[in-house]
Design a protein around this motif. Structure first.
Motif, PDB file in Angstrom:
ATOM      1  N   LYS A  89       1.003  -5.855 -14.490  1.00  0.00           N
ATOM      2  CA  LYS A  89       0.488  -5.601 -13.143  1.00  0.00           C
ATOM      3  C   LYS A  89       0.340  -6.876 -12.313  1.00  0.00           C
ATOM      4  O   LYS A  89      -0.471  -6.958 -11.417  1.00  0.00           O
ATOM      5  N   LEU A  90       1.175  -7.875 -12.627  1.00  0.00           N
ATOM      6  CA  LEU A  90       1.202  -9.101 -11.838  1.00  0.00           C
ATOM      7  C   LEU A  90       2.109  -8.944 -10.628  1.00  0.00           C
ATOM      8  O   LEU A  90       2.012  -9.700  -9.673  1.00  0.00           O
ATOM      9  N   ALA A  91       2.992  -7.964 -10.692  1.00  0.00           N
ATOM     10  CA  ALA A  91       3.882  -7.617  -9.589  1.00  0.00           C
ATOM     11  C   ALA A  91       3.985  -6.096  -9.547  1.00  0.00           C
ATOM     12  O   ALA A  91       3.934  -5.433 -10.588  1.00  0.00           O
ATOM     13  N   ALA A  92       4.126  -5.562  -8.346  1.00  0.00           N
ATOM     14  CA  ALA A  92       4.268  -4.118  -8.192  1.00  0.00           C
ATOM     15  C   ALA A  92       5.681  -3.671  -8.534  1.00  0.00           C
ATOM     16  O   ALA A  92       5.892  -2.565  -9.020  1.00  0.00           O
ATOM     17  N   THR A  93       6.640  -4.548  -8.270  1.00  0.00           N
ATOM     18  CA  THR A  93       8.042  -4.249  -8.509  1.00  0.00           C
ATOM     19  C   THR A  93       8.788  -5.563  -8.685  1.00  0.00           C
ATOM     20  O   THR A  93       8.319  -6.606  -8.243  1.00  0.00           O
ATOM     21  N   ALA A  94       9.930  -5.486  -9.333  1.00  0.00           N
ATOM     22  CA  ALA A  94      10.772  -6.668  -9.508  1.00  0.00           C
ATOM     23  C   ALA A  94      12.224  -6.223  -9.526  1.00  0.00           C
ATOM     24  O   ALA A  94      12.534  -5.125  -9.993  1.00  0.00           O
ATOM     25  N   GLN A  95      13.073  -7.069  -9.002  1.00  0.00           N
ATOM     26  CA  GLN A  95      14.502  -6.793  -9.002  1.00  0.00           C
ATOM     27  C   GLN A  95      15.228  -7.976  -9.639  1.00  0.00           C
ATOM     28  O   GLN A  95      14.791  -9.114  -9.500  1.00  0.00           O
ATOM     29  N   VAL A  96      16.338  -7.665 -10.295  1.00  0.00           N
ATOM     30  CA  VAL A  96      17.195  -8.686 -10.900  1.00  0.00           C
ATOM     31  C   VAL A  96      18.514  -8.684 -10.139  1.00  0.00           C
ATOM     32  O   VAL A  96      19.117  -7.627  -9.949  1.00  0.00           O
TER      33      VAL A  96
ATOM     34  N   TYR B 203       3.653   1.253   2.051  1.00  0.00           N
ATOM     35  CA  TYR B 203       4.261   0.413   1.013  1.00  0.00           C
ATOM     36  C   TYR B 203       3.324  -0.731   0.635  1.00  0.00           C
ATOM     37  O   TYR B 203       3.116  -1.013  -0.551  1.00  0.00           O
ATOM     38  N   LEU B 204       2.735  -1.398   1.622  1.00  0.00           N
ATOM     39  CA  LEU B 204       1.859  -2.530   1.340  1.00  0.00           C
ATOM     40  C   LEU B 204       0.599  -2.091   0.596  1.00  0.00           C
ATOM     41  O   LEU B 204       0.118  -2.795  -0.293  1.00  0.00           O
ATOM     42  N   ARG B 205       0.072  -0.914   0.920  1.00  0.00           N
ATOM     43  CA  ARG B 205      -1.091  -0.403   0.178  1.00  0.00           C
ATOM     44  C   ARG B 205      -0.699  -0.095  -1.266  1.00  0.00           C
ATOM     45  O   ARG B 205      -1.451  -0.354  -2.193  1.00  0.00           O
ATOM     46  N   TRP B 206       0.499   0.477  -1.451  1.00  0.00           N
ATOM     47  CA  TRP B 206       0.993   0.751  -2.805  1.00  0.00           C
ATOM     48  C   TRP B 206       1.117  -0.557  -3.586  1.00  0.00           C
ATOM     49  O   TRP B 206       0.741  -0.636  -4.756  1.00  0.00           O
ATOM     50  N   LEU B 207       1.639  -1.610  -2.942  1.00  0.00           N
ATOM     51  CA  LEU B 207       1.777  -2.905  -3.585  1.00  0.00           C
ATOM     52  C   LEU B 207       0.412  -3.420  -4.044  1.00  0.00           C
ATOM     53  O   LEU B 207       0.263  -3.880  -5.180  1.00  0.00           O
ATOM     54  N   GLU B 208      -0.595  -3.296  -3.200  1.00  0.00           N
ATOM     55  CA  GLU B 208      -1.948  -3.736  -3.551  1.00  0.00           C
ATOM     56  C   GLU B 208      -2.511  -2.927  -4.712  1.00  0.00           C
ATOM     57  O   GLU B 208      -3.082  -3.484  -5.659  1.00  0.00           O
ATOM     58  N   THR B 209      -2.359  -1.619  -4.654  1.00  0.00           N
ATOM     59  CA  THR B 209      -2.872  -0.748  -5.712  1.00  0.00           C
ATOM     60  C   THR B 209      -2.174  -1.013  -7.033  1.00  0.00           C
ATOM     61  O   THR B 209      -2.808  -1.069  -8.088  1.00  0.00           O
ATOM     62  N   SER B 210      -0.866  -1.241  -6.983  1.00  0.00           N
ATOM     63  CA  SER B 210      -0.083  -1.440  -8.198  1.00  0.00           C
ATOM     64  C   SER B 210      -0.351  -2.769  -8.878  1.00  0.00           C
ATOM     65  O   SER B 210      -0.060  -2.927 -10.073  1.00  0.00           O
ATOM     66  N   THR B 211      -0.890  -3.723  -8.150  1.00  0.00           N
ATOM     67  CA  THR B 211      -1.172  -5.035  -8.745  1.00  0.00           C
ATOM     68  C   THR B 211      -2.659  -5.276  -8.966  1.00  0.00           C
ATOM     69  O   THR B 211      -3.045  -6.356  -9.434  1.00  0.00           O
ATOM     70  N   ALA B 212      -3.487  -4.295  -8.657  1.00  0.00           N
ATOM     71  CA  ALA B 212      -4.928  -4.462  -8.851  1.00  0.00           C
ATOM     72  C   ALA B 212      -5.239  -4.582 -10.344  1.00  0.00           C
ATOM     73  O   ALA B 212      -4.756  -3.772 -11.136  1.00  0.00           O
ATOM     74  N   PRO B 213      -6.000  -5.607 -10.717  1.00  0.00           N
ATOM     75  CA  PRO B 213      -6.364  -5.738 -12.138  1.00  0.00           C
ATOM     76  C   PRO B 213      -7.159  -4.529 -12.607  1.00  0.00           C
ATOM     77  O   PRO B 213      -7.953  -3.974 -11.846  1.00  0.00           O
ATOM     78  N   GLU B 214      -6.885  -4.131 -13.835  1.00  0.00           N
ATOM     79  CA  GLU B 214      -7.638  -2.999 -14.382  1.00  0.00           C
ATOM     80  C   GLU B 214      -9.031  -3.456 -14.732  1.00  0.00           C
ATOM     81  O   GLU B 214      -9.236  -4.555 -15.241  1.00  0.00           O
ATOM     82  N   THR B 215     -10.005  -2.625 -14.412  1.00  0.00           N
ATOM     83  CA  THR B 215     -11.401  -2.991 -14.680  1.00  0.00           C
ATOM     84  C   THR B 215     -11.949  -2.247 -15.866  1.00  0.00           C
ATOM     85  O   THR B 215     -11.437  -1.301 -16.335  1.00  0.00           O
TER      86      THR B 215
END
Length: 108
Positions: free
Chosen positions: A28-35, A96-108
């Motif tokens: 969860k350090l990145a929401a998505t990655a491309q190669v 999209y930006l909210r999804w990015l924030e949610t996807s990278t939020a540290p789990e508590t």
């Protein structure tokens, strides 16, 4: 306000780029990655000009997660001094930006 970032690194091969992409998203350090690749790179290394084939991995993350993502990429990378750069995304769709924030939020 949270900044949204596009982070890049280059690797010697597709497998390394894919491993970094999968591990960063998995943590969860990145929401998505491309190669992407291969690409031909021209560079200075050990005082000499070089040319080589590389693969690029790009990551979408937040400024809050950048330091952890950078550290992860440096530790897990095949090279001792890998390129890790980031640019701020000035615009993006709100959802999209909210999804990015949610996807990278540290789990508590």
């Amino acid at each position: 306000m949270t900044d949204h970032l596009l982070v890049t690194t280059t690797t010697p091969d597709r497998e390394t780029a894919a491993r970094l992409a999968a591990s960063a998203v998995g943590a969860k350090l990145a929401a998505t990655a491309q190669v992407h690749g291969p690409v031909t790179s021209f560079f200075w290394h050990l005082g000499e000009q070089g040319e080589g084939e590389e693969w690029m991995a790009t990551f979408k993350t937040t400024s809050a997660r950048y330091a952890d993502l950078e550290a992860h990429l440096v530790v897990e990378h095949a090279w001792t001094n890998p390129e890790v750069t980031a640019i701020k995304l000035n615009r993006g769709s709100e959802t999209y930006l909210r999804w990015l924030e949610t996807s990278t939020a540290p789990e508590t």
